[in-house]
Motif scaffolding. Sequence first.
Motif, PDB file in Angstrom:
ATOM      1  N   THR A  81       1.025  -1.148   0.067  1.00 65.71           N
ATOM      2  CA  THR A  81      -0.209  -0.172   0.259  1.00 65.71           C
ATOM      3  C   THR A  81       0.950   1.402  -0.246  1.00 65.71           C
ATOM      4  O   THR A  81       1.507   0.921   0.433  1.00 65.71           O
ATOM      5  CB  THR A  81      -0.649   0.282   1.368  1.00 65.71           C
ATOM      6  OG1 THR A  81      -1.228  -1.097   1.226  1.00 65.71           O
ATOM      7  CG2 THR A  81      -2.183   1.031   1.359  1.00 65.71           C
ATOM      8  N   ARG A  82       0.586   1.781  -0.709  1.00 67.16           N
ATOM      9  CA  ARG A  82       1.439   3.140  -0.941  1.00 67.16           C
ATOM     10  C   ARG A  82       0.525   4.618   0.286  1.00 67.16           C
ATOM     11  O   ARG A  82      -0.354   4.779   0.411  1.00 67.16           O
ATOM     12  CB  ARG A  82       1.316   4.201  -2.164  1.00 67.16           C
ATOM     13  CG  ARG A  82       1.563   2.578  -3.729  1.00 67.16           C
ATOM     14  CD  ARG A  82       1.683   3.211  -4.621  1.00 67.16           C
ATOM     15  NE  ARG A  82       2.180   2.697  -5.850  1.00 67.16           N
ATOM     16  CZ  ARG A  82       2.124   1.483  -5.803  1.00 67.16           C
ATOM     17  NH1 ARG A  82       3.213   0.666  -5.030  1.00 67.16           N
ATOM     18  NH2 ARG A  82       2.740   1.090  -6.584  1.00 67.16           N
ATOM     19  N   THR A  83       1.805   4.730   1.070  1.00 61.93           N
ATOM     20  CA  THR A  83       1.764   5.239   1.696  1.00 61.93           C
ATOM     21  C   THR A  83       2.707   6.672   1.960  1.00 61.93           C
ATOM     22  O   THR A  83       2.055   7.790   2.941  1.00 61.93           O
ATOM     23  CB  THR A  83       2.248   4.572   3.181  1.00 61.93           C
ATOM     24  OG1 THR A  83       3.758   4.527   3.175  1.00 61.93           O
ATOM     25  CG2 THR A  83       1.773   3.454   3.487  1.00 61.93           C
ATOM     26  N   GLY A  84       3.188   6.846   0.951  1.00 60.83           N
ATOM     27  CA  GLY A  84       3.924   8.489   0.872  1.00 60.83           C
ATOM     28  C   GLY A  84       5.102   8.513   1.645  1.00 60.83           C
ATOM     29  O   GLY A  84       5.919   9.042   1.573  1.00 60.83           O
ATOM     30  N   LYS A  85       5.340   7.213   2.721  1.00 62.55           N
ATOM     31  CA  LYS A  85       6.382   7.151   3.282  1.00 62.55           C
ATOM     32  C   LYS A  85       7.534   5.980   2.280  1.00 62.55           C
ATOM     33  O   LYS A  85       6.851   5.179   1.796  1.00 62.55           O
ATOM     34  CB  LYS A  85       6.102   6.322   4.466  1.00 62.55           C
ATOM     35  CG  LYS A  85       6.027   6.591   5.724  1.00 62.55           C
ATOM     36  CD  LYS A  85       5.566   6.139   7.234  1.00 62.55           C
ATOM     37  CE  LYS A  85       4.213   7.744   8.206  1.00 62.55           C
ATOM     38  NZ  LYS A  85       4.808   7.034   9.341  1.00 62.55           N
ATOM     39  N   VAL A  86       9.195   6.426   2.674  1.00 62.76           N
ATOM     40  CA  VAL A  86      10.132   5.379   1.996  1.00 62.76           C
ATOM     41  C   VAL A  86      10.024   4.021   3.073  1.00 62.76           C
ATOM     42  O   VAL A  86      10.427   4.187   4.404  1.00 62.76           O
ATOM     43  CB  VAL A  86      11.161   6.218   2.816  1.00 62.76           C
ATOM     44  CG1 VAL A  86      12.622   5.598   2.068  1.00 62.76           C
ATOM     45  CG2 VAL A  86      11.469   7.662   2.030  1.00 62.76           C
ATOM     46  N   ILE A  87       9.918   3.323   2.412  1.00 59.71           N
ATOM     47  CA  ILE A  87      10.103   1.641   2.763  1.00 59.71           C
ATOM     48  C   ILE A  87      10.562   1.092   1.669  1.00 59.71           C
ATOM     49  O   ILE A  87      11.189   1.030   1.053  1.00 59.71           O
ATOM     50  CB  ILE A  87       8.650   0.860   2.869  1.00 59.71           C
ATOM     51  CG1 ILE A  87       8.283   1.453   2.211  1.00 59.71           C
ATOM     52  CG2 ILE A  87       7.379   2.048   3.718  1.00 59.71           C
ATOM     53  CD1 ILE A  87       6.558   0.575   1.311  1.00 59.71           C
ATOM     54  N   PHE A  88      11.282  -0.197   2.037  1.00 58.88           N
ATOM     55  CA  PHE A  88      11.768  -1.228   1.254  1.00 58.88           C
ATOM     56  C   PHE A  88      11.108  -0.870  -0.005  1.00 58.88           C
ATOM     57  O   PHE A  88       9.566  -1.157  -0.683  1.00 58.88           O
ATOM     58  CB  PHE A  88      11.718  -2.341   1.943  1.00 58.88           C
ATOM     59  CG  PHE A  88      11.943  -3.731   0.902  1.00 58.88           C
ATOM     60  CD1 PHE A  88      14.108  -3.751   1.287  1.00 58.88           C
ATOM     61  CD2 PHE A  88      11.808  -4.235   0.477  1.00 58.88           C
ATOM     62  CE1 PHE A  88      14.530  -5.282   0.867  1.00 58.88           C
ATOM     63  CE2 PHE A  88      12.782  -4.834   0.151  1.00 58.88           C
ATOM     64  CZ  PHE A  88      13.799  -5.433  -0.121  1.00 58.88           C
ATOM     65  N   GLY A  89      12.027  -1.292  -0.879  1.00 56.47           N
ATOM     66  CA  GLY A  89      11.379  -1.406  -1.994  1.00 56.47           C
ATOM     67  C   GLY A  89      11.115  -0.327  -2.989  1.00 56.47           C
ATOM     68  O   GLY A  89      10.916  -0.095  -4.104  1.00 56.47           O
ATOM     69  N   THR A  90      11.540   1.095  -2.558  1.00 56.43           N
ATOM     70  CA  THR A  90      10.841   2.398  -2.606  1.00 56.43           C
ATOM     71  C   THR A  90      11.935   3.124  -3.307  1.00 56.43           C
ATOM     72  O   THR A  90      12.934   3.104  -2.995  1.00 56.43           O
ATOM     73  CB  THR A  90      10.090   3.367  -1.953  1.00 56.43           C
ATOM     74  OG1 THR A  90      10.843   3.581  -0.721  1.00 56.43           O
ATOM     75  CG2 THR A  90       8.737   3.350  -0.919  1.00 56.43           C
ATOM     76  N   THR A  91      11.687   4.315  -3.910  1.00 61.38           N
ATOM     77  CA  THR A  91      12.931   5.279  -5.051  1.00 61.38           C
ATOM     78  C   THR A  91      13.179   6.437  -4.365  1.00 61.38           C
ATOM     79  O   THR A  91      11.823   6.916  -4.251  1.00 61.38           O
ATOM     80  CB  THR A  91      12.793   4.509  -6.386  1.00 61.38           C
ATOM     81  OG1 THR A  91      13.176   3.563  -6.809  1.00 61.38           O
ATOM     82  CG2 THR A  91      13.821   5.493  -6.980  1.00 61.38           C
ATOM     83  N   VAL A  92      13.335   6.983  -3.875  1.00 57.95           N
ATOM     84  CA  VAL A  92      13.318   8.090  -3.309  1.00 57.95           C
ATOM     85  C   VAL A  92      14.654   9.216  -3.562  1.00 57.95           C
ATOM     86  O   VAL A  92      16.203   8.816  -3.627  1.00 57.95           O
ATOM     87  CB  VAL A  92      13.958   8.123  -1.415  1.00 57.95           C
ATOM     88  CG1 VAL A  92      15.513   7.425  -1.309  1.00 57.95           C
ATOM     89  CG2 VAL A  92      13.679   9.134  -0.807  1.00 57.95           C
ATOM     90  N   ASP A  93      14.077  10.386  -3.826  1.00 60.37           N
ATOM     91  CA  ASP A  93      15.316  10.812  -4.111  1.00 60.37           C
ATOM     92  C   ASP A  93      15.641  12.333  -2.944  1.00 60.37           C
ATOM     93  O   ASP A  93      14.635  12.655  -2.384  1.00 60.37           O
ATOM     94  CB  ASP A  93      14.362  12.505  -5.730  1.00 60.37           C
ATOM     95  CG  ASP A  93      13.800  11.648  -6.785  1.00 60.37           C
ATOM     96  OD1 ASP A  93      14.814  10.335  -6.870  1.00 60.37           O
ATOM     97  OD2 ASP A  93      12.889  11.748  -7.202  1.00 60.37           O
ATOM     98  N   LEU A  94      16.433  12.254  -2.636  1.00 56.71           N
ATOM     99  CA  LEU A  94      16.990  12.753  -0.843  1.00 56.71           C
ATOM    100  C   LEU A  94      18.469  14.279  -2.206  1.00 56.71           C
ATOM    101  O   LEU A  94      18.799  14.052  -3.185  1.00 56.71           O
ATOM    102  CB  LEU A  94      18.121  12.268  -1.401  1.00 56.71           C
ATOM    103  CG  LEU A  94      17.133  11.043  -0.274  1.00 56.71           C
ATOM    104  CD1 LEU A  94      18.864   9.717   0.379  1.00 56.71           C
ATOM    105  CD2 LEU A  94      16.291  11.105   0.007  1.00 56.71           C
ATOM    106  N   ILE A  95      18.056  15.911  -1.527  1.00 58.56           N
ATOM    107  CA  ILE A  95      18.703  16.604  -2.255  1.00 58.56           C
ATOM    108  C   ILE A  95      19.504  16.890  -0.931  1.00 58.56           C
ATOM    109  O   ILE A  95      19.013  16.581   0.073  1.00 58.56           O
ATOM    110  CB  ILE A  95      17.809  17.660  -2.118  1.00 58.56           C
ATOM    111  CG1 ILE A  95      16.726  17.887  -3.612  1.00 58.56           C
ATOM    112  CG2 ILE A  95      18.169  18.995  -2.345  1.00 58.56           C
ATOM    113  CD1 ILE A  95      15.867  18.346  -3.439  1.00 58.56           C
ATOM    114  N   ASN A  96      20.899  16.532  -0.998  1.00 56.58           N
ATOM    115  CA  ASN A  96      22.194  17.258  -0.070  1.00 56.58           C
ATOM    116  C   ASN A  96      21.663  19.081   0.335  1.00 56.58           C
ATOM    117  O   ASN A  96      21.343  19.954  -0.706  1.00 56.58           O
ATOM    118  CB  ASN A  96      23.602  17.007  -0.681  1.00 56.58           C
ATOM    119  CG  ASN A  96      24.046  17.316   0.457  1.00 56.58           C
ATOM    120  OD1 ASN A  96      23.945  18.614   0.806  1.00 56.58           O
ATOM    121  ND2 ASN A  96      25.389  16.253   0.238  1.00 56.58           N
ATOM    122  N   VAL A  97      21.497  19.505   1.367  1.00 59.88           N
ATOM    123  CA  VAL A  97      20.809  20.292   2.355  1.00 59.88           C
ATOM    124  C   VAL A  97      22.272  21.286   1.497  1.00 59.88           C
ATOM    125  O   VAL A  97      21.915  22.460   1.139  1.00 59.88           O
ATOM    126  CB  VAL A  97      20.456  20.240   3.823  1.00 59.88           C
ATOM    127  CG1 VAL A  97      20.669  21.597   3.550  1.00 59.88           C
ATOM    128  CG2 VAL A  97      19.430  19.715   3.457  1.00 59.88           C
TER     129      VAL A  97
END
Length: 158
Positions: A81-97
């Motif tokens: 279920t898509r929760t909007g949270k980062v979980i196993f298997g998700t792809t996440v875009d990160l911005i270095n602050v």
Amino acid sequence: MNKVPMTVAGEAALRSELEHLKKVERPRISDAIADAREHGDLKENAEYHAAREQQSFAEGRIMEIEGKLSNCQVIDVTQITRTGKVIFGTTVDLINVESDETVTYTIVGEDEADVKNNRISVGSPIARAVIGKEEGDVVLVKAPGGDIEYEIDQVQHI
């Protein structure tokens, strides 16, 4: 023993490698050992020793893969279920602050990790820092080279 998470694709790749080792490599190595034995004195037979070394490597890898498959928990990320949270298997875009650089990572099991292809292990410092967080959250990653702050820009459930 704890179950190790693995994606469906990761399990399929390991099963494919196992099948190749058992059905292709084992017979090829056995034939190479038989051919080398026919050449006589085994003490000074380089082909024989090389084939035995290959056999040892192949058998060790077969045992390793069978152990991993017996302890894995296959997670079909398409069924989560898509929760909007980062979980196993998700792809996440990160911005270095600090530098405003953007990096994209997919969180996968240990055996599937490949940093060159932006696939990081669920046990890596970055993955541990972002798991359970949502878009817009700022996380502190305790990396070997020092602490890095990232903002989670986007979470994709692919």
